[in-house]
Every structure is written in structure tokens, then in C-alpha cells.
Design a protein around this motif. Structure first.
Motif, PDB file in Angstrom:
ATOM      1  N   LEU A  46       9.251   2.655  -7.805  1.00 10.83           N
ATOM      2  CA  LEU A  46       7.961   2.965  -8.427  1.00 10.83           C
ATOM      3  C   LEU A  46       8.109   4.125  -9.404  1.00 10.83           C
ATOM      4  CD1 LEU A  46       4.838   2.621  -8.526  1.00 10.83           C
ATOM      5  CD2 LEU A  46       4.708   4.260  -6.676  1.00 10.83           C
ATOM      6  N   PHE A  47       8.816   5.156  -8.948  1.00  8.86           N
ATOM      7  CA  PHE A  47       9.029   6.346  -9.777  1.00  8.86           C
ATOM      8  C   PHE A  47       9.779   5.967 -11.053  1.00  8.86           C
ATOM      9  CE2 PHE A  47      11.513  10.153 -10.889  1.00  8.86           C
ATOM     10  CZ  PHE A  47      10.484  11.065 -11.022  1.00  8.86           C
ATOM     11  N   PHE A  75       3.703  12.221  -4.018  1.00  6.24           N
ATOM     12  CA  PHE A  75       3.986  10.792  -4.102  1.00  6.24           C
ATOM     13  C   PHE A  75       4.280  10.447  -5.569  1.00  6.24           C
ATOM     14  CE2 PHE A  75       2.648   6.457  -4.827  1.00  6.24           C
ATOM     15  CZ  PHE A  75       3.294   5.801  -3.806  1.00  6.24           C
ATOM     16  N   PRO A  76       5.264   9.645  -5.942  1.00  4.17           N
ATOM     17  CA  PRO A  76       6.105   8.838  -5.056  1.00  4.17           C
ATOM     18  C   PRO A  76       7.390   9.507  -4.581  1.00  4.17           C
ATOM     19  CG  PRO A  76       6.458   8.170  -7.326  1.00  4.17           C
ATOM     20  CD  PRO A  76       5.431   9.262  -7.362  1.00  4.17           C
ATOM     21  N   ARG A 119       9.583   3.629  -3.254  1.00  9.46           N
ATOM     22  CA  ARG A 119       9.051   4.779  -3.986  1.00  9.46           C
ATOM     23  C   ARG A 119       9.968   5.153  -5.140  1.00  9.46           C
ATOM     24  NH1 ARG A 119       9.038   9.054  -0.792  1.00  9.46           N
ATOM     25  NH2 ARG A 119       9.681   8.126   1.166  1.00  9.46           N
ATOM     26  N   ARG A 175       0.867  -1.165   0.000  1.00  8.72           N
ATOM     27  CA  ARG A 175       0.000   0.000   0.000  1.00  8.72           C
ATOM     28  C   ARG A 175       0.914   1.229   0.000  1.00  8.72           C
ATOM     29  NH1 ARG A 175      -4.111  -1.494   4.743  1.00  8.72           N
ATOM     30  NH2 ARG A 175      -2.175  -1.749   5.887  1.00  8.72           N
ATOM     31  N   GLU A 176       0.455   2.304  -0.632  1.00 15.81           N
ATOM     32  CA  GLU A 176       1.346   3.432  -0.911  1.00 15.81           C
ATOM     33  C   GLU A 176       2.007   3.979   0.351  1.00 15.81           C
ATOM     34  OE1 GLU A 176      -1.425   2.829  -2.359  1.00 15.81           O
ATOM     35  OE2 GLU A 176      -0.974   2.848  -4.492  1.00 15.81           O
ATOM     36  N   TRP A 177       1.251   4.047   1.435  1.00 13.96           N
ATOM     37  CA  TRP A 177       1.818   4.647   2.636  1.00 13.96           C
ATOM     38  C   TRP A 177       2.769   3.690   3.366  1.00 13.96           C
ATOM     39  CZ3 TRP A 177      -3.205   3.109   2.116  1.00 13.96           C
ATOM     40  CH2 TRP A 177      -3.677   2.168   2.999  1.00 13.96           C
ATOM     41  N   GLU A 178       2.852   2.473   2.875  1.00 16.78           N
ATOM     42  CA  GLU A 178       3.777   1.527   3.492  1.00 16.78           C
ATOM     43  C   GLU A 178       5.068   1.399   2.692  1.00 16.78           C
ATOM     44  OE1 GLU A 178       1.390  -1.978   3.662  1.00 16.78           O
ATOM     45  OE2 GLU A 178       0.437  -1.366   5.527  1.00 16.78           O
ATOM     46  N   MET A 179       5.172   2.162   1.610  1.00 14.11           N
ATOM     47  CA  MET A 179       6.358   2.047   0.760  1.00 14.11           C
ATOM     48  C   MET A 179       7.549   2.758   1.396  1.00 14.11           C
ATOM     49  SD  MET A 179       4.991   2.511  -3.091  1.00 14.11           S
ATOM     50  CE  MET A 179       3.974   1.269  -3.868  1.00 14.11           C
ATOM     51  N   ALA A 190       3.592   8.784   0.976  1.00 13.50           N
ATOM     52  CA  ALA A 190       2.139   8.985   0.976  1.00 13.50           C
ATOM     53  C   ALA A 190       1.638   9.064   2.418  1.00 13.50           C
ATOM     54  CB  ALA A 190       1.468   7.822   0.262  1.00 13.50           C
ATOM     55  N   PRO A 191       0.672   9.945   2.685  1.00 13.71           N
ATOM     56  CA  PRO A 191       0.147  10.011   4.055  1.00 13.71           C
ATOM     57  C   PRO A 191      -0.695   8.773   4.367  1.00 13.71           C
ATOM     58  CG  PRO A 191      -1.080  11.480   2.611  1.00 13.71           C
ATOM     59  CD  PRO A 191       0.013  10.894   1.785  1.00 13.71           C
ATOM     60  N   THR A 192      -0.687   8.380   5.605  1.00 11.88           N
ATOM     61  CA  THR A 192      -1.509   7.241   6.018  1.00 11.88           C
ATOM     62  C   THR A 192      -2.966   7.672   6.053  1.00 11.88           C
ATOM     63  OG1 THR A 192       0.317   6.510   7.377  1.00 11.88           O
ATOM     64  CG2 THR A 192      -1.814   5.490   7.820  1.00 11.88           C
ATOM     65  N   MET A 214       2.362   2.670   9.612  1.00 12.50           N
ATOM     66  CA  MET A 214       3.475   1.719   9.653  1.00 12.50           C
ATOM     67  C   MET A 214       4.382   2.036  10.840  1.00 12.50           C
ATOM     68  SD  MET A 214       3.987  -0.490   7.145  1.00 12.50           S
ATOM     69  CE  MET A 214       5.696  -0.549   6.639  1.00 12.50           C
ATOM     70  N   PRO A 262      11.435   4.487   1.091  1.00 15.11           N
ATOM     71  CA  PRO A 262      12.023   5.354   0.053  1.00 15.11           C
ATOM     72  C   PRO A 262      12.532   4.552  -1.142  1.00 15.11           C
ATOM     73  CG  PRO A 262      12.729   6.063   2.215  1.00 15.11           C
ATOM     74  CD  PRO A 262      11.965   4.786   2.428  1.00 15.11           C
TER      75      PRO A 262
END
Lengths: 277, 320
Positions: free
Chosen positions: A37-38, B31-32, A34, A25-29, B36-38, B45, A31
Motif C-alpha cells: 500500500l505504501f 499507518f501504513p 501495508r 480493511r486497514e486493520w486486517e492488512m 492500523a488499530p482495530t 484479526m 506487513p
């Protein structure tokens, strides 16, 4: 006749290294995730579609077995279903006005092939829309916003009848009932499609019809379908609307669901099933 | 006269005309490029920063080599330029064998570079520093820099984190020495604060001696609140290692440690070992906490002490 049935369930481990960041999930990525991904996104944007397809369809999912059931057909299936529910069910509170989803590059019918617009519709409205228990994630008359490039592209070897279905049938009508009455028999009995099905690598001539019928429940239930990033011509042919950005799509959806809609996003991977309560 | 409350009529046009700057470009990232905000309702996390920052890599040979090279070149050069530390009491470490905890008073961020370059071999290059998890390990860059260049490990100041304490104990048992500031933070005014029992606890658990150290003069170099150092003379005095005896408990040992550092401070400021020892023997070493008085009096007293120490009447006005 005695029937012995074996059923298995797999986990959701879809991407091996270095692509495992796609499962987070995005907020668990981290650096690193990310950055990957970028770089992947920028690389894919520049890459010819064919090369991108080759890379992604070359990924072998490291699925693991979560259960094996064997024995009498109904009893086995009951246990398998329970195992699937335990793994896939996600509790969702209440139906929403807008459901948003991003579609993957792969469905069951485009392995080493092209995901044509009909398969896009089938994956979004046939598979993901229908992955619910109880009632759909989106309310009746709501909007589905799907993100996919939806190019006007077909694999001539694998999907020959899809080309004619798209050019001839959908240009006439998108109503599944009318399509069935008017065209299905002709496509099913077409000698050329039969020949390609039997001797080449083609899906059967009638295959696109069943892909389209799969969307029937969603088409009946939804007020509008918007595809972000979709080829406007291809999207319009299917009776949907295309938007450039999510902001535009939400603006367009406000015509149907008002200016203060509730939005639910179906995040995949992993594949999930919504348990709407 | 222009109305100060007047805003440009078409502000977005005005904004667009502003020149791009690095800070504006960073502020605009999404993002990226930015995390990203939770979402609301989701469990965030577990942070990998703060007390959870993994510093294991900083004790592998490549990082140790980088640290060694930095300390011996840049570290010594910078500390030599700004602090010119006068080191005394090394002879008291002659009988010290194996790892130790170097417990010093804490006046400024300059303390750690001064300590790292002053602690003699063989302890200097197998050294880690207990650094405040909330301050040094707040973001990835400072965490990495702290772990790499000063060999820092995160220590929680406000709560007990079993993981970090066990990490420190494991390192001490594994032959690494530690620099710790038992005050738990930098001095706000140049005078020391009450010692906390962390060093005593670690000494007991890891069964290693504690070397009391007094640092003088670093408050003038980079006091709390200042961003850039200024040159001043530092003085580092090592004391006789203290061992956690069976009759000790954490509080008792902490008092002993504080008394040892106060005696070293007396020795360092008076420059008279014999008098300082006599005062220490009679339990009359000056309190490192300074006089019980208003802030300006405490500051004045500190400056007076510093002037006496340096034997100069150059600066008579207190730092305020």
C-alpha cells in the motif's frame, strides 16, 4: 409476448494479485500488504495521472458468479434482489451527522476514460450516497465528505458535452430543476453532440444532465458536500467545498453539524449497501 | 534555585528543537508504516504471532542450511567463548536410534545455544526447540529469528493449544528431535522448578524416547533479568534415554524424568559417577529445587554448590 429473463449476481472480488490488499480493511492488512500500500501510494503520487490511470484501468477484476436466476421477469428480479441484499447489506445503527467516503478510480462511465468532476459527483452522491435501504446513512442537513482529486479534466472524445455542461450550465446554476428547464432540450437536440454520439465514441449530449440529476436527492438531503483533495476551482463550480485534509474537512463541517458530530465512514471496496436501522 | 516543577513556557517550541532520533522517528510513524488499530466494536484479526506463528518454512532446506551454518560457526564460537561447555554422557546415546526428546533443566537463555551446540549428530541438525509462545513469538522479528536460528516452535505455557502440540507430535513422528524444558520457564534463582508433564505427554503420543539432560553453570552466564552474558563454565550431562512404558502415566513418567535429571545433576556436581548412582538407586539424589529456606539462603547454597563443583575458593560471596 413471452419474456424469459436471465439475471446473475457477482461477488465482491474486485482486485486480483498483487492488488488484493486494496480489498482488505486497514486493520486486517499484513506487513506485506501495508508495504505494498505504501509503495503503491508513493508510486502513484509521483506518477503522471495518465500512467496511473492506465495501470489501474488495466486491472481485470476476478469477479466470481454467486447466482444465476432465470424465468419470469418479476419473479427472477425478486430472487436476484434478495441475493444482492444478502451479499451487500451492512447493518448501520442510526443516521449520522457526517458521512465520509473515498471514491474509486472507476465508475460505469469512465472505463478507459477520465473521471471528470461531474462523474465524481455522480459516483459519490449518485451511487454511494444512494446505496442505502430504508433511510440515508447521513441525516437530513448533514455533511458528506468525499475524498477524490477531482481534476478539471475531461475526455474530449468520450465526454464532449460534459465539457460544455461544466463550463456553461454549472457556471450558471447547480439546481437540477432549473438546469432541466433551461438547458436540457438544447443539449439533447444539439446536432454536433448527436453526430459524435452516432459516429464517434461519445456519450450522448444529454448524458451529463442525467449524471447531475442522479445527485439531486443527495443535493436536496445534504447540508454540505466537501471534497478532500479536490481541485478547488472544479469543486466550487459544482457548489461543493474543497479541503486539503480530513482534519480541515471536519473543521469545515462543524459549521453545519456542530463541533461534536457523529461520523460514519463508508469503506470501499467492497461496494456495500447500508441497512440503516 | 530553579523550580523542578517548572515547565518550559512554550513547550511545543522546545519540542521542535529536539534533535530527531530513531526512536522518535519510529514513534511518529503512522499507518501504513504501522499497523492500523482495530476499531472499537470490531473483531480483531486472529494474531499470526504467538502460538499461531507458522514455522513450517524454518524446516525447509534453505532455512536448515542457514541454521546449520550459523550453529556451526557463530553458535559454536559464541558458546565456546562464553560457556566452554564440558559435555559428558554422550556414550549413553549410542543405542538411541531415531528422534528423541531432549528434556533439560532450564536456568537461562544460554541453555538453548548450549544444548544446540552440545547435542551430537545426527540429532543436532534435525532439531526443534519448544519455545514459549508468549516470549519468543511475541513479535515478528523475534519469532522469525527464533524459528530460523534455533528452530523454535511456539508452545503455550499457560494453556493447552491443540495445534502446537499436534505440530510437535507430527515433527517428532517425522524424524525431528526436540529440545524441551519441562520446567516451563527459566529458573528465577538458579534452582530448578517442578517438572511439568508436557515432555511425558509428547513422548507418549509420538512414541519417542526422552533423553534427560542436566545443564549446569548457565545461570551464571545469563541469568534471568540479565541482558548481557558473562563468561562461566557450563557442563552438559546427557542421561540414558527413558522410554514411556505401558505401566507409566504422565505424572509417573514426569517424576522419573525429574529423578533422572536430578541424578545427572548430582553426578555433574559431585564429579563422582559411582556415588551419584548409589544415591540415585537409593532415591537420595539431592533435590534440584534447593533447600526450603529464605531466598538469600537458597542463593548462598547455590553458590556454595557451584564453588564446590569448581573446586575453587575463588568466590565465597553469593551472587545477589
Amino acid at each position: 409476448m413471452k419474456i424469459f429473463q436471465i439475471e446473475t449476481t457477482l461477488n465482491n472480488d474486485t482486485f486480483p494479485a498483487p492488488f488484493e490488499f486494496l480489498q482488505k480493511r486497514e486493520w486486517e492488512m499484513s506487513p506485506k500488504d501495508r508495504a505494498l500500500l505504501f509503495a503503491t501510494k508513493k508510486g502513484l503520487d509521483k506518477m503522471p495521472r495518465r500512467a496511473a490511470r492506465k495501470i489501474f484501468q488495466g486491472i481485470r477484476a476476478p469477479f466470481g458468479l454467486t447466482s444465476i436466476q432465470a424465468g419470469e421477469v418479476e419473479a427472477v428480479h425478486k430472487v436476484t434482489t434478495e441475493n444482492v441484499y444478502r451479499q451487500h447489506l451492512v447493518r448501520v445503527e442510526g443516521q449520522t451527522d457526517i458521512v465520509t467516503m473515498g471514491l474509486p478510480y472507476l465508475g460505469p462511465y469512465n472505463v478507459n476514460s477520465i473521471m471528470n468532476p461531474i462523474l465524481v459527483a455522480c459516483l459519490g452522491l449518485g451511487y454511494y450516497f444512494n446505496l442505502y435501504k430504508g433511510k440515508p446513512v447521513v441525516r437530513e442537513g448533514g455533511v458528506a465528505i468525499i475524498s477524490h482529486p477531482t481534476p478539471w479534466e475531461f475526455h474530449p472524445v468520450h465526454h464532449p458535452s460534459y465539457i460544455d455542461f461544466f463550463e456553461e450550465v454549472l457556471a450558471d446554476t447547480t439546481d437540477p430543476e432549473e438546469i432541466e428547464k433551461k438547458y436540457e432540450k438544447r443539449y439533447a437536440e444539439d446536432e454536433w453532440y448527436r453526430h459524435l454520439y452516432r459516429t464517434s465514441y461519445a456519450y450522448h449530449g444529454v448524458h451529463p444532465f442525467y449524471m447531475w440529476y442522479w445527485c439531486a436527492h443527495a443535493l436536496e438531503h445534504l447540508g454540505q458536500v466537501i471534497i478532500i483533495g479536490g481541485d478547488p476551482r472544479a469543486v466550487r463550480r459544482m457548489g461543493f467545498r474543497s479541503a486539503t485534509t480530513m482534519r480541515d474537512a471536519l473543521e469545515m463541517a462543524s459549521d453545519v453539524v456542530g463541533s461534536q458530530p457523529s461520523i460514519t465512514h463508508i469503506h470501499n471496496p467492497p461496494v456495500l449497501m447500508a441497512d440503516v436501522v | 534555585m530553579a523550580d523542578p516543577n517548572r515547565r518550559p513556557a512554550i513547550s511545543h517550541l522546545n519540542r521542535a528543537n529536539r534533535l530527531p532520533t530513531v526512536s522518535r522517528a519510529i514513534a511518529k510513524t503512522e499507518f501504513p508504516l504501522r499497523a492500523a488499530p482495530t476499531p472499537i466494536g470490531e473483531e480483531p484479526m486472529a494474531s499470526k504471532l504467538g502460538a499461531n506463528f507458522d514455522t513450517e518454512w524454518a524446516r525447509r532446506y534453505p532455512a536448515r542450511l542457514a541454521r546449520w551454518a550459523t550453529v556451526e560457526t557463530l553458535g559454536k564460537g559464541v558458546v565456546g567463548y562464553y560457556a566452554r561447555p564440558k559435555i559428558s554422557g554422550i556414550d549413553r546415546l549410542h543405542d538411541l536410534d531415531g528422534p528423541a526428546i531432549f528434556a533439560a533443566n532450564h536456568q537461562s537463555h544460554a541453555d538453548t545455544p548450549v544444548m544446540i551446540t552440545s547435542i551430537p549428530e545426527p540429532w543436532r541438525h534435525k532439531l526443534f526447540v519448544g519455545a514459549a509462545a508468549d516470549y519468543f513469538f511475541g513479535n515478528r522479528l523475534s519469532s522469525t529469528m527464533s524459528a530460523l536460528f534455533i528452530g523454535a516452535i511456539p508452545i503455550e505455557r499457560t494453556s493447552i493449544n491443540r495445534q502446537t502440540i499436534e505440530k510437535a507430535i507430527a515433527l517428532l513422528r517425522g524424524g525431528w528431535s526436540m529440545v524441551i524444558y519441562p520446567e516451563g520457564g527459566r529458573s528465577p534463582d538458579g534452582w530448578s522448578q517442578e517438572f511439568r508433564p508436557g515432555a511425558a505427554f509428547l513422548a507418549k503420543q509420538a512414541d519417542v524416547p526422552v533423553v534427560p539432560v542436566n545443564i549446569r553453570g548457565t545461570f551464571d552466564i545469563l541469568r534471568k533479568g540479565r541482558m548481557w552474558p558473562k563468561r562461566a563454565r557450563a557442563k552438559v550431562t546427557f542421561g540414558k534415554p527413558l522410554t514411556f512404558e505401558d505401566s507409566d502415566n504422565n505424572r509417573k513418567f514426569t517424576r522419573k524424568l525429574q529423578a533422572a535429571v536430578e541424578a545427572l545433576a548430582d553426578e555433574s556436581s559431585s564429579g563422582n559417577w559411582w556415588t551419584a548412582r548409589k544415591r540415585a538407586h537409593n532415591d537420595e539424589s539431592p533435590d534440584l529445587g534447593g533447600p526450603e529456606a529464605a531466598a538469600w539462603r537458597r542463593r548462598w547454597a547455590l553458590t556454595e554448590a557451584g564453588a564446590a563443583k569448581q573446586g575453587s575458593s575463588k568466590r565465597r560471596w553469593p551472587y545477589v
